[in-house]
Scaffold this motif. Sequence first.
Motif, mmCIF file in Angstrom:
data_model
loop_
_atom_site.group_PDB
_atom_site.id
_atom_site.type_symbol
_atom_site.label_atom_id
_atom_site.label_comp_id
_atom_site.label_asym_id
_atom_site.label_seq_id
_atom_site.Cartn_x
_atom_site.Cartn_y
_atom_site.Cartn_z
ATOM 1 N N ASP A 1 -19.173 83.943 -54.718
ATOM 2 C CA ASP A 1 -19.059 83.506 -56.109
ATOM 3 C C ASP A 1 -19.324 84.712 -57.029
ATOM 4 O O ASP A 1 -19.662 85.803 -56.578
ATOM 5 C CB ASP A 1 -19.997 82.333 -56.399
ATOM 6 C CG ASP A 1 -21.460 82.665 -56.188
ATOM 7 O OD1 ASP A 1 -21.862 83.829 -56.429
ATOM 8 O OD2 ASP A 1 -22.215 81.758 -55.803
ATOM 9 N N GLU A 2 -19.164 84.498 -58.308
ATOM 10 C CA GLU A 2 -19.294 85.582 -59.275
ATOM 11 C C GLU A 2 -20.696 86.193 -59.273
ATOM 12 O O GLU A 2 -20.865 87.402 -59.401
ATOM 13 C CB GLU A 2 -18.924 85.084 -60.674
ATOM 14 C CG GLU A 2 -17.441 84.803 -60.826
ATOM 15 C CD GLU A 2 -17.094 84.248 -62.201
ATOM 16 O OE1 GLU A 2 -17.965 84.276 -63.108
ATOM 17 O OE2 GLU A 2 -15.957 83.781 -62.358
ATOM 18 N N GLU A 3 -21.696 85.368 -59.121
ATOM 19 C CA GLU A 3 -23.076 85.864 -59.108
ATOM 20 C C GLU A 3 -23.303 86.770 -57.897
ATOM 21 O O GLU A 3 -23.900 87.842 -58.017
ATOM 22 C CB GLU A 3 -24.064 84.699 -59.096
ATOM 23 C CG GLU A 3 -25.510 85.151 -59.160
ATOM 24 C CD GLU A 3 -26.491 83.986 -59.152
ATOM 25 O OE1 GLU A 3 -27.661 84.248 -58.829
ATOM 26 O OE2 GLU A 3 -26.094 82.850 -59.455
ATOM 27 N N GLN A 4 -22.819 86.341 -56.737
ATOM 28 C CA GLN A 4 -22.959 87.171 -55.547
ATOM 29 C C GLN A 4 -22.199 88.493 -55.714
ATOM 30 O O GLN A 4 -22.683 89.555 -55.324
ATOM 31 C CB GLN A 4 -22.442 86.429 -54.307
ATOM 32 C CG GLN A 4 -23.318 85.279 -53.878
ATOM 33 C CD GLN A 4 -22.642 84.426 -52.809
ATOM 34 O OE1 GLN A 4 -21.433 84.178 -52.866
ATOM 35 N NE2 GLN A 4 -23.444 83.989 -51.845
ATOM 36 N N GLN A 5 -21.017 88.407 -56.324
ATOM 37 C CA GLN A 5 -20.227 89.606 -56.539
ATOM 38 C C GLN A 5 -20.967 90.579 -57.461
ATOM 39 O O GLN A 5 -21.020 91.768 -57.194
ATOM 40 C CB GLN A 5 -18.862 89.257 -57.120
ATOM 41 C CG GLN A 5 -17.960 90.481 -57.259
ATOM 42 C CD GLN A 5 -16.548 90.123 -57.679
ATOM 43 O OE1 GLN A 5 -16.178 88.950 -57.750
ATOM 44 N NE2 GLN A 5 -15.766 91.142 -57.955
ATOM 45 N N ARG A 6 -21.558 90.063 -58.540
ATOM 46 C CA ARG A 6 -22.324 90.917 -59.455
ATOM 47 C C ARG A 6 -23.521 91.547 -58.736
ATOM 48 O O ARG A 6 -23.831 92.717 -58.941
ATOM 49 C CB ARG A 6 -22.790 90.117 -60.676
ATOM 50 C CG ARG A 6 -21.701 89.895 -61.716
ATOM 51 C CD ARG A 6 -22.279 89.348 -63.024
ATOM 52 N NE ARG A 6 -22.998 88.079 -62.859
ATOM 53 C CZ ARG A 6 -22.426 86.878 -62.884
ATOM 54 N NH1 ARG A 6 -21.134 86.769 -63.068
ATOM 55 N NH2 ARG A 6 -23.154 85.790 -62.734
ATOM 56 N N THR A 7 -24.173 90.763 -57.897
ATOM 57 C CA THR A 7 -25.321 91.279 -57.147
ATOM 58 C C THR A 7 -24.901 92.414 -56.218
ATOM 59 O O THR A 7 -25.544 93.468 -56.168
ATOM 60 C CB THR A 7 -25.996 90.145 -56.330
ATOM 61 O OG1 THR A 7 -26.449 89.134 -57.233
ATOM 62 C CG2 THR A 7 -27.161 90.667 -55.514
#
Length: 127
Positions: A26-32
């Motif tokens: 998801d986007e949060e994992q990608q940002r992390t």
Amino acid sequence: MKLTPVIKMEFASVLGRPYVGLVEIDEEQQRTVEKLFEAYEAAERDLAEAASKREEAAAGLITVLEGIGVRPAEEPKTTPADRDKIRLWAERAGHKVAPRARIPNAVRAAYDKAALAGKLKDDEKVG
């Protein structure tokens, strides 16, 4: 229903080990992942810069140490002809050295200092 993108991830290496994969994140994992990868790359750059600075400092330190006669713990191997030349210099410089015994470290350090200062005669130069 929220779709999670499928992303192919390839990193050259992390701590020397390659990482690859086709994953759904998801986007949060990608940002992390992006944030941590940027931090990792910055740390790698810092390490490379530190290694370069360390090499420069080491080269300078070795030059100074050898210039004042401090030698590495392991002596380079010398030939009998090299040792004869060191003995010749030592005799001319007023050092007492036995004709076949080991050349004392202090004499070898003085010889090296004279060599670095360009004070050896041609028949005293080793190598």
